[in-house]
Design a protein around this motif. Structure first.
Motif, short mmCIF file in Angstrom:
data_model
loop_
_atom_site.label_atom_id
_atom_site.label_comp_id
_atom_site.label_asym_id
_atom_site.label_seq_id
_atom_site.Cartn_x
_atom_site.Cartn_y
_atom_site.Cartn_z
N ALA A 15 0.88 -1.18 0.00
CA ALA A 15 0.00 0.00 0.00
C ALA A 15 0.90 1.21 0.00
N TYR A 17 4.29 3.50 -0.92
CA TYR A 17 5.72 3.21 -0.85
C TYR A 17 6.09 2.44 0.41
N LEU A 21 -0.79 -4.14 3.16
CA LEU A 21 -2.16 -4.39 3.54
C LEU A 21 -2.37 -5.90 3.52
N GLU A 53 3.46 2.16 12.35
CA GLU A 53 2.12 2.12 12.93
C GLU A 53 1.26 1.14 12.16
N SER A 54 0.13 0.79 12.78
CA SER A 54 -0.76 -0.17 12.12
C SER A 54 -2.21 0.25 12.39
N SER A 55 -3.11 -0.29 11.59
CA SER A 55 -4.52 0.01 11.78
C SER A 55 -5.33 -1.09 11.11
N TYR A 62 -3.55 -2.91 8.12
CA TYR A 62 -2.55 -2.10 7.40
C TYR A 62 -1.36 -1.89 8.32
N ARG A 64 2.41 0.42 8.38
CA ARG A 64 3.38 1.32 7.76
C ARG A 64 4.74 1.00 8.36
#
Lengths: 247, 337
Positions: A15, A17, A21, A53-55, A62, A64
């Motif tokens: 997702a 650069y 995901l 971080e994540s979500s 997701y 990052r």
């Protein structure tokens, strides 16, 4: 159970650069939603150094990360290993979940598209309000705007599309419906979801110890009150809502 | 609060910004922070302080400012006409703002977002770990006239440095990587997207900018059936009418419109700075190429401090002199104090 559990899932995609995901389905199901929440929890507990971080979204986790610290290939391998570590579709819902009772005025000036939404769902307005008022919905994800919940699932009758023409502004704490889901807006916003009710529930409180009130997995009952009763809660950030721990 | 900056007059989009507040994506709050993050690094290099210091972001238009104590300042981002008690100040440089003097910053001459950095950084209270206004989330707000902004302690006094900013104020080509929904677009649409020249629409803000193609819009059969998914800054979202939006720091965190690709962080300042009418083109790169581009950008930002030089007017610097607009008097000659 269903096709979401076949070997094609989860799917891992990049997702942007610096993100990955991990998706557990291509349409909303309760199993995929639970899997995404549990997988994110596992990512948070894995303590991977490169992760920033994540979500979760409805059916995906997701994350990052910093590709200069860990390559895309390495990060993907980490995620694949974790994805195969257990059957995520069988995961439990998060613990510490709450049930919120939220006073809501349905229809009229407080929900100008209620009649239209009820008609799209094949119900009279009274039937629609009666059904919504006793349906306990779950926070499937928080997203789009700060603290904003997507709640479901409503009965099949509520599988009504979003409007193609946007409503210019639904007020903060407005309750809207589409595609078997409810959304509650933290700030006034234009939307294609039909505005069916109004609460006084403040979802985002940036200065508070708990700035975000709802969490994924929480359950909410929007119960009907009169405009006069709702007006009593104008100065209450909870808008008259009460909650209890359920799990 | 003696160490403060007084805002006598401010354009409609003057906000406090820093590198934003990561970590709240799971709660629907995007990172926010400066629309042109590179400007924060440039300001930090000019003032020799951390890039985490909060600065004023001037959207299109500056304002009139006064320091209550002597302060160091730096001006970066979109070049704007700046004067100190009527004498022109060089943009992309650090200066001393003496107590009681008036700093006037006008409209952007190129680009969209100018930045006013202060030695010690703006010291307003943090909310959720950042001082940045997030207008979409109603955290903070554009500054009103008469505001007094607390400014942090500054241990340094050196000013009179300049640097050459990375060119990014006139549109141009931006690089993007394929993302999770790129393959819902037919290859022919992707090829056409890369061959298209876009103009930055007048519709744009800190959430994102709309781009008008020189031909037809872009479509996908799957467009309306995609489940809402996570959005990150840089994503190029194609809305129902086929018009792309590039999402910026204050974007929503999820969305149902398909994304054709995602602009590299290194090139996002170029998108944010493009003013209405500026031409933009897109070029896909592979993830491996993107990693190399970002690695070089990180190194370049780290080296910015060494790339600063004194504001001197040396004859061998003739080309630079022209860019300082010496001829029309922008160099006042007293910047070094």
């Amino acid at each position: 159970m269903n096709d979401a559990q076949d070997q094609n899932w989860p799917q891992i995609r990049t997702a942007g650069y610096d993100g990955f995901l991990v998706s557990f389905a291509d349409r909303l199901s309760e199993q995929a939603n639970r899997a995404a929440l549990a997988f994110r929890d596992a990512v948070e507990h894995a303590g991977w150094e490169a992760v920033r971080e994540s979500s979760t979204s409805l059916v995906s986790t997701y994350l990052r990360f910093d590709p200069l610290r860990r390559s895309h290939a390495e990060m993907r391998a980490d995620l694949e290993a974790l994805a195969h570590a257990q059957n995520w579709f069988a995961a439990d819902l998060p613990t510490g979940r709450r049930l919120w009772h939220v006073p809501t005025v349905f229809g009229g000036d407080h929900g100008p598209q209620m009649a239209e939404a009820a008609s799209a769902a094949g119900l009279t307005e009274a039937e629609a309000i009666e059904e919504l008022s006793r349906t306990q919905v779950r926070v499937q994800t928080i997203g789009f705007a700060p603290g904003m919940p997507y709640l479901g699932a409503l009965s099949e009758a509520w599988d009504i599309p979003r409007l193609t023409k946007l409503t210019a502004e639904v007020p903060a704490a407005g309750l809207c419906v589409a595609i078997r889901q409810l959304v509650l807006f933290p700030v006034a916003t234009p939307t294609g979801w039909r505005h069916i009710g109004q609460t006084r529930f403040r979802l985002f409180r940036p200065g508070d110890e708990t700035p975000f009130v709802l969490r994924p997995g929480d359950e909410v009952l929007f119960y009907a009150v009169t405009p006069e009763e709702l007006a009593r809660y104008d100065d209450d950030p909870d808008g008259g809502a009460t909650s209890e721990v359920i799990a | 609060m003696s160490r403060a900056l007084i805002v006598h007059r401010a354009g409609p989009g003057v906000t406090v910004q820093d590198i934003g507040r990561p970590g709240y994506l799971a709660f629907g709050l995007s990172r926010g922070g400066a629309a042109d993050r590179l400007a924060l690094w440039e300001g930090a290099a000019l003032l020799n302080q951390p890039e985490t210091c909060a600065a004023l972001e001037l959207a299109g238009m500056g304002g009139t400012f006064e320091a209550r104590e002597d302060m160091r300042i730096a001006l970066t981002g979109a070049p704007m006409r700046a004067t100190l008690d009527g004498s022109p100040l060089v943009w992309n440089a650090s200066h001393t703002l003496p107590a009681g003097s008036k700093l006037e910053v006008g409209a952007a001459e190129r680009g969209s977002y100018g930045y006013l950095h202060l030695g010690g950084g703006i010291a307003t209270p943090e909310q959720l770990g950042s001082r940045a206004a997030h207008l979409a989330a109603r955290i903070g707000a554009a500054l009103a006239e008469g505001t007094q902004l607390p400014v942090g302690a500054d241990t340094r006094t050196d000013t009179g440095l300049t640097l050459d900013p990375l060119p990014r104020f006139d549109g141009g080509t931006v690089r993007l990587v394929p993302s999770l929904q790129t393959d819902v677009f037919a290859q022919a649409e992707i090829t056409r997207f890369e061959a298209t020249t876009f103009r930055r629409d007048t519709r744009g803000n800190r959430m994102g900018v709309r781009l008008l193609p020189d031909g037809e819009g872009f479509g996908t059969d799957a467009g309306l059936n995609i489940l809402s998914e996570v959005i990150v800054p840089g994503d190029v979202q194609v809305t129902g009418d086929g018009t792309p939006f590039v999402l910026l720091s204050e974007c929503q965190t999820t969305g149902g419109y398909p994304r054709i690709g995602s602009v590299l962080p290194a090139d996002l300042p170029r998108v944010a700075q493009a003013r209405p009418g500026a031409e933009l083109c897109f070029q896909f790169v592979t993830l491996d190429e993107a990693v190399e581009i970002e690695r070089r950008e990180v190194e370049r930002r780290r080296a910015l401090r060494k790339a600063t030089r004194p504001l001197i007017r040396d004859p061998h610097d003739m080309s630079d002199l022209l860019s300082y607009r010496l001829v029309d008097g922008v160099i006042a000659g007293d910047e070094d104090n």
